[in-house]
Scaffold this motif. Structure first.
Motif, PDB file in Angstrom:
ATOM      1  N   ALA A   1       0.234  -6.715  16.991  1.00 36.87           N
ATOM      2  CA  ALA A   1       1.394  -7.541  17.329  1.00 36.87           C
ATOM      3  C   ALA A   1       2.246  -7.741  16.081  1.00 36.87           C
ATOM      4  O   ALA A   1       1.718  -7.811  14.969  1.00 36.87           O
ATOM      5  N   VAL A   2       3.569  -7.824  16.277  1.00 33.86           N
ATOM      6  CA  VAL A   2       4.485  -8.025  15.158  1.00 33.86           C
ATOM      7  C   VAL A   2       5.405  -9.205  15.422  1.00 33.86           C
ATOM      8  O   VAL A   2       5.635  -9.585  16.570  1.00 33.86           O
ATOM      9  N   THR A   3       5.909  -9.766  14.342  1.00 36.32           N
ATOM     10  CA  THR A   3       6.851 -10.877  14.371  1.00 36.32           C
ATOM     11  C   THR A   3       8.128 -10.418  13.677  1.00 36.32           C
ATOM     12  O   THR A   3       8.046  -9.794  12.600  1.00 36.32           O
ATOM     13  N   PRO A   4       9.282 -10.705  14.236  1.00 33.59           N
ATOM     14  CA  PRO A   4      10.542 -10.296  13.587  1.00 33.59           C
ATOM     15  C   PRO A   4      10.614 -10.779  12.141  1.00 33.59           C
ATOM     16  O   PRO A   4      10.173 -11.878  11.809  1.00 33.59           O
ATOM     17  N   GLY A   5      11.153  -9.912  11.291  1.00 31.53           N
ATOM     18  CA  GLY A   5      11.335 -10.258   9.887  1.00 31.53           C
ATOM     19  C   GLY A   5      10.144  -9.985   8.993  1.00 31.53           C
ATOM     20  O   GLY A   5      10.250 -10.070   7.778  1.00 31.53           O
ATOM     21  N   GLU A   6       9.009  -9.634   9.557  1.00 31.35           N
ATOM     22  CA  GLU A   6       7.797  -9.385   8.771  1.00 31.35           C
ATOM     23  C   GLU A   6       7.650  -7.891   8.472  1.00 31.35           C
ATOM     24  O   GLU A   6       8.110  -7.051   9.228  1.00 31.35           O
ATOM     25  N   HIS A   7       6.977  -7.595   7.366  1.00 28.63           N
ATOM     26  CA  HIS A   7       6.590  -6.210   7.074  1.00 28.63           C
ATOM     27  C   HIS A   7       5.090  -6.093   7.307  1.00 28.63           C
ATOM     28  O   HIS A   7       4.315  -6.971   6.906  1.00 28.63           O
ATOM     29  N   TYR A   8       4.676  -5.005   7.938  1.00 28.28           N
ATOM     30  CA  TYR A   8       3.264  -4.766   8.253  1.00 28.28           C
ATOM     31  C   TYR A   8       2.826  -3.479   7.583  1.00 28.28           C
ATOM     32  O   TYR A   8       3.303  -2.405   7.929  1.00 28.28           O
ATOM     33  N   HIS A   9       1.928  -3.600   6.612  1.00 32.45           N
ATOM     34  CA  HIS A   9       1.317  -2.427   6.002  1.00 32.45           C
ATOM     35  C   HIS A   9      -0.087  -2.338   6.566  1.00 32.45           C
ATOM     36  O   HIS A   9      -0.878  -3.284   6.425  1.00 32.45           O
ATOM     37  N   VAL A  10      -0.381  -1.241   7.246  1.00 29.30           N
ATOM     38  CA  VAL A  10      -1.650  -1.098   7.971  1.00 29.30           C
ATOM     39  C   VAL A  10      -2.385   0.132   7.441  1.00 29.30           C
ATOM     40  O   VAL A  10      -2.180   1.246   7.913  1.00 29.30           O
ATOM     41  N   PRO A  11      -3.245  -0.045   6.418  1.00 27.03           N
ATOM     42  CA  PRO A  11      -4.016   1.070   5.872  1.00 27.03           C
ATOM     43  C   PRO A  11      -5.154   1.477   6.806  1.00 27.03           C
ATOM     44  O   PRO A  11      -5.751   0.642   7.483  1.00 27.03           O
ATOM     45  N   LEU A  12      -5.433   2.765   6.800  1.00 25.93           N
ATOM     46  CA  LEU A  12      -6.551   3.320   7.558  1.00 25.93           C
ATOM     47  C   LEU A  12      -7.559   3.860   6.552  1.00 25.93           C
ATOM     48  O   LEU A  12      -7.238   4.722   5.741  1.00 25.93           O
ATOM     49  N   LEU A  13      -8.774   3.304   6.573  1.00 26.06           N
ATOM     50  CA  LEU A  13      -9.885   3.807   5.766  1.00 26.06           C
ATOM     51  C   LEU A  13     -10.701   4.694   6.688  1.00 26.06           C
ATOM     52  O   LEU A  13     -11.206   4.229   7.709  1.00 26.06           O
ATOM     53  N   LEU A  14     -10.834   5.945   6.338  1.00 26.49           N
ATOM     54  CA  LEU A  14     -11.313   6.966   7.266  1.00 26.49           C
ATOM     55  C   LEU A  14     -12.466   7.761   6.683  1.00 26.49           C
ATOM     56  O   LEU A  14     -12.495   8.050   5.489  1.00 26.49           O
ATOM     57  N   ASN A  15     -13.419   8.107   7.532  1.00 29.22           N
ATOM     58  CA  ASN A  15     -14.443   9.092   7.180  1.00 29.22           C
ATOM     59  C   ASN A  15     -14.787   9.835   8.467  1.00 29.22           C
ATOM     60  O   ASN A  15     -14.328   9.460   9.547  1.00 29.22           O
ATOM     61  N   PRO A  16     -15.562  10.897   8.412  1.00 27.13           N
ATOM     62  CA  PRO A  16     -15.801  11.693   9.623  1.00 27.13           C
ATOM     63  C   PRO A  16     -16.472  10.936  10.767  1.00 27.13           C
ATOM     64  O   PRO A  16     -16.384  11.353  11.916  1.00 27.13           O
ATOM     65  N   PHE A  17     -17.153   9.834  10.490  1.00 29.11           N
ATOM     66  CA  PHE A  17     -17.880   9.138  11.548  1.00 29.11           C
ATOM     67  C   PHE A  17     -17.458   7.696  11.765  1.00 29.11           C
ATOM     68  O   PHE A  17     -18.125   6.953  12.474  1.00 29.11           O
ATOM     69  N   GLY A  18     -16.353   7.288  11.167  1.00 26.46           N
ATOM     70  CA  GLY A  18     -15.901   5.935  11.359  1.00 26.46           C
ATOM     71  C   GLY A  18     -14.572   5.675  10.688  1.00 26.46           C
ATOM     72  O   GLY A  18     -14.072   6.496   9.922  1.00 26.46           O
ATOM     73  N   TYR A  19     -14.021   4.516  10.988  1.00 29.52           N
ATOM     74  CA  TYR A  19     -12.778   4.111  10.362  1.00 29.52           C
ATOM     75  C   TYR A  19     -12.673   2.605  10.381  1.00 29.52           C
ATOM     76  O   TYR A  19     -13.354   1.915  11.145  1.00 29.52           O
ATOM     77  N   SER A  20     -11.780   2.090   9.526  1.00 28.04           N
ATOM     78  CA  SER A  20     -11.522   0.671   9.451  1.00 28.04           C
ATOM     79  C   SER A  20     -10.043   0.512   9.139  1.00 28.04           C
ATOM     80  O   SER A  20      -9.453   1.350   8.448  1.00 28.04           O
ATOM     81  N   VAL A  21      -9.452  -0.557   9.643  1.00 24.98           N
ATOM     82  CA  VAL A  21      -8.050  -0.866   9.346  1.00 24.98           C
ATOM     83  C   VAL A  21      -7.944  -2.334   8.994  1.00 24.98           C
ATOM     84  O   VAL A  21      -8.819  -3.129   9.333  1.00 24.98           O
ATOM     85  N   TYR A  22      -6.864  -2.686   8.342  1.00 31.38           N
ATOM     86  CA  TYR A  22      -6.616  -4.087   8.015  1.00 31.38           C
ATOM     87  C   TYR A  22      -5.135  -4.252   7.761  1.00 31.38           C
ATOM     88  O   TYR A  22      -4.408  -3.279   7.566  1.00 31.38           O
ATOM     89  N   ARG A  23      -4.675  -5.492   7.777  1.00 35.55           N
ATOM     90  CA  ARG A  23      -3.283  -5.750   7.431  1.00 35.55           C
ATOM     91  C   ARG A  23      -3.221  -5.887   5.919  1.00 35.55           C
ATOM     92  O   ARG A  23      -3.763  -6.801   5.332  1.00 35.55           O
ATOM     93  N   GLY A  24      -2.548  -4.950   5.304  1.00 41.19           N
ATOM     94  CA  GLY A  24      -2.398  -4.959   3.860  1.00 41.19           C
ATOM     95  C   GLY A  24      -1.145  -5.709   3.446  1.00 41.19           C
ATOM     96  O   GLY A  24      -0.557  -6.447   4.234  1.00 41.19           O
ATOM     97  N   SER A  25      -0.728  -5.472   2.224  1.00 43.40           N
ATOM     98  CA  SER A  25       0.483  -6.145   1.742  1.00 43.40           C
ATOM     99  C   SER A  25       1.476  -5.133   1.222  1.00 43.40           C
ATOM    100  O   SER A  25       1.181  -3.994   1.013  1.00 43.40           O
TER     101      SER A  25
END
Length: 140
Positions: free
Chosen positions: A116-140
């Motif tokens: 979800a996003v809010t007007p006026g905000e910036h969203y940096h969404v990194p993807l940490l990836l490997n062959p058997f899994g992944y993780s994401v988070y809201r970065g800066s």
């Protein structure tokens, strides 16, 4: 309405991918961006890019006014196939208790992240990836 006021009403998105199995950025991964205005609205394609040598997408378009949800779609299977990493490295497999996967493809051929996003905000969404899994988070 001035462009300055308009910029405060829209949100923006950026992303990058780190291949945690090798500790390096994941280059040349296709990333598409879809948007919708409301939980029950239809998704609309809004842009596409590929990660650069540093694993970053720097050219995703600004979001239109009224957008409430964003979906980033990462095509990771071609990346792993190009790296011959459809399985973990021999060293990593030796450290795992799980049985070796015996199929020919990657476990997650694509990753879709919706947020979800809010007007006026910036969203940096990194993807940490490997062959058997992944993780994401809201970065800066």
């Amino acid at each position: 309405m001035s462009s300055e006021n308009s910029a405060h009403r829209t949100a923006s998105v950026s992303t990058h991918i780190l291949d945690t199995s090798i500790g390096r950025p994941a280059a040349a991964v296709a990333v598409s961006l879809a948007v919708r205005a409301g939980r029950d609205a239809e998704w609309a394609a809004h842009g596409a890019s590929k990660t650069d040598a540093d694993g970053r997408c720097k050219d995703l378009p600004a979001l239109p006014e009224g957008i409430s949800h964003v979906r980033l779609h990462f095509e990771v299977e071609p990346y792993f196939e190009s790296k011959n990493q459809s399985h973990t490295t021999p060293q990593a497999e030796e450290q795992q208790d799980a049985p070796r996967v015996r199929d020919s493809g990657v476990f997650f051929p694509e990753v879709a992240i919706t947020f979800a996003v809010t007007p006026g905000e910036h969203y940096h969404v990194p993807l940490l990836l490997n062959p058997f899994g992944y993780s994401v988070y809201r970065g800066s």
